[in-house]
Scaffold this active site. Structure first.
Site, mmCIF file in Angstrom:
data_model
loop_
_atom_site.group_PDB
_atom_site.id
_atom_site.type_symbol
_atom_site.label_atom_id
_atom_site.label_comp_id
_atom_site.label_asym_id
_atom_site.label_seq_id
_atom_site.Cartn_x
_atom_site.Cartn_y
_atom_site.Cartn_z
ATOM 1 N N HIS A 61 5.123 6.214 11.472
ATOM 2 C CA HIS A 61 4.926 6.211 10.255
ATOM 3 C C HIS A 61 3.866 7.451 9.920
ATOM 4 O O HIS A 61 2.673 7.315 9.991
ATOM 5 C CB HIS A 61 4.051 4.726 9.774
ATOM 6 N N ARG B 228 11.531 3.864 3.438
ATOM 7 C CA ARG B 228 11.292 3.034 4.634
ATOM 8 C C ARG B 228 12.384 2.090 5.038
ATOM 9 O O ARG B 228 13.210 1.419 4.045
ATOM 10 C CB ARG B 228 10.055 1.943 4.150
ATOM 11 N N ARG C 172 0.891 -1.099 -0.157
ATOM 12 C CA ARG C 172 0.067 0.110 0.134
ATOM 13 C C ARG C 172 0.728 1.361 0.227
ATOM 14 O O ARG C 172 0.636 2.134 -0.853
ATOM 15 C CB ARG C 172 -1.122 0.003 1.418
ATOM 16 N N LYS D 255 25.594 -6.438 -1.442
ATOM 17 C CA LYS D 255 26.883 -6.443 -1.493
ATOM 18 C C LYS D 255 27.729 -6.023 -0.328
ATOM 19 O O LYS D 255 29.124 -5.911 -0.228
ATOM 20 C CB LYS D 255 27.540 -6.156 -2.762
#
Length: 306
Positions: free
Chosen positions: A133, A105, A55, A83
């Site tokens: 958030h 995020r 979402r 890596k």
């Protein structure tokens, strides 16, 4: 608006209402035959997601495209991170390409704040660890205001995994700042120590918490963040804390049911509730695009602060 959107705590009441009011105008764009405006033409937005997302990532990308921004989605699973490249080095390399906005995020709390100090680009927090958030809380407030026409004085009950939820932290900060009465409910093992200091009422009884509630928000059990046995079983959790039609009936007749997703049917919410007349879960998804358009416009397109 400030340079970045890192947390709800940084926003004043007026700034929150500015975002919500701007989102009202942005939502109208989705109703047009051609869902596009030139507001961010020539701007580059990088979506840097270190955690899985459906979402949030999709709505940010749609919001960027509707504002005519050039969008780059960086797939961490196919990048130099595998890596051994650090977040700082990855951000430095992206910054060298002169993007205007980075949407991040990350599983580490505070990762967005680190990038904010290192990057000239504007940083938008799309979820950092168990911290915050902010755009989710803003779209939740937008959805509540759409149905209730206010936030002040409403009883909002939040039920679920309180300990590991960044959505909870952002919503508590936003809703209490705007005058809502916030109740939180969950197993004692999933209630953060000292959460009462944030001005919320705590209960381990769902029946008490949802009584006369205007809004009920369910939170997912976040097994991926649990390192111990917090629950006896999923079945027992649903029996004691799951949102059923019988429990919804204890709330106000016009109660709305919310969930930030992803939703686990039969765990935190029964299907009859998720698909029932009180559910606004899909409206939250739609409103997420408008709210993220508003944030992008105010940070990168509304005016220049530098």
């Amino acid at each position: 608006m400030k340079k970045d959107l890192l947390r709800i705590a940084d926003l004043s009441r007026d700034e929150i209402y500015l975002i919500l009011d701007t989102a009202e105008a942005m939502r109208e764009i989705a109703e047009r035959p051609i869902k596009k405006v030139p507001t961010l033409r020539g701007k580059t937005v990088v979506n840097l997601f270190y955690e899985p997302s459906t979402r949030t990532r999709t709505s940010f990308e749609i919001a960027e495209k509707r504002l005519s921004a050039d969008t780059l989605n960086l797939a961490v699973a196919a990048s130099s991170v595998l890596k051994g490249e650090t977040l700082v080095d990855t951000a430095a390399n992206i910054e060298a390409m002169a993007p205007d906005v980075i949407v991040l995020r990350h599983s580490a709390s505070g990762a967005c704040h680190l990038l904010s100090r290192l990057c000239r680009s504007r940083i938008i927090n799309a979820g950092d660890g168990m911290h915050e958030h902010p755009t989710q809380a803003l779209l939740d407030a937008f959805t509540i205001r759409e149905h209730k026409h206010r936030l002040e004085g409403l009883k909002v009950t939040i039920v679920g995994d309180l300990l590991h939820s960044r959505v909870l932290r952002s919503n508590i900060l936003l809703l209490t700042k705007l005058g809502a009465e916030v109740w939180v409910c969950g197993p004692k093992t999933l209630v953060p120590c000292g959460i009462e200091r944030f001005g919320v009422k705590v209960s381990t009884s769902v029946d008490e918490a949802v009584a006369d509630a205007d809004v009920i928000m369910l939170l997912r059990i976040q097994h991926e963040r649990m390192n111990g046995a917090f629950l006896p079983s999923i079945r027992e959790y649903f029996n004691v804390f799951g949102m059923t039609a019988a429990r919804v009936a204890r709330a106000k007749p016009d109660v709305i049911i919310m969930h930030p997703g992803p939703m686990n049917r039969g765990v935190e919410i029964a299907s009859e509730v998720a698909d029932g007349p009180h559910s606004v879960i899909l409206e939250q998804v739609a409103n997420g695009v408008a709210v993220r358009m508003a944030v992008l416009y105010l940070l990168a397109g509304g005016h220049e602060t530098d």
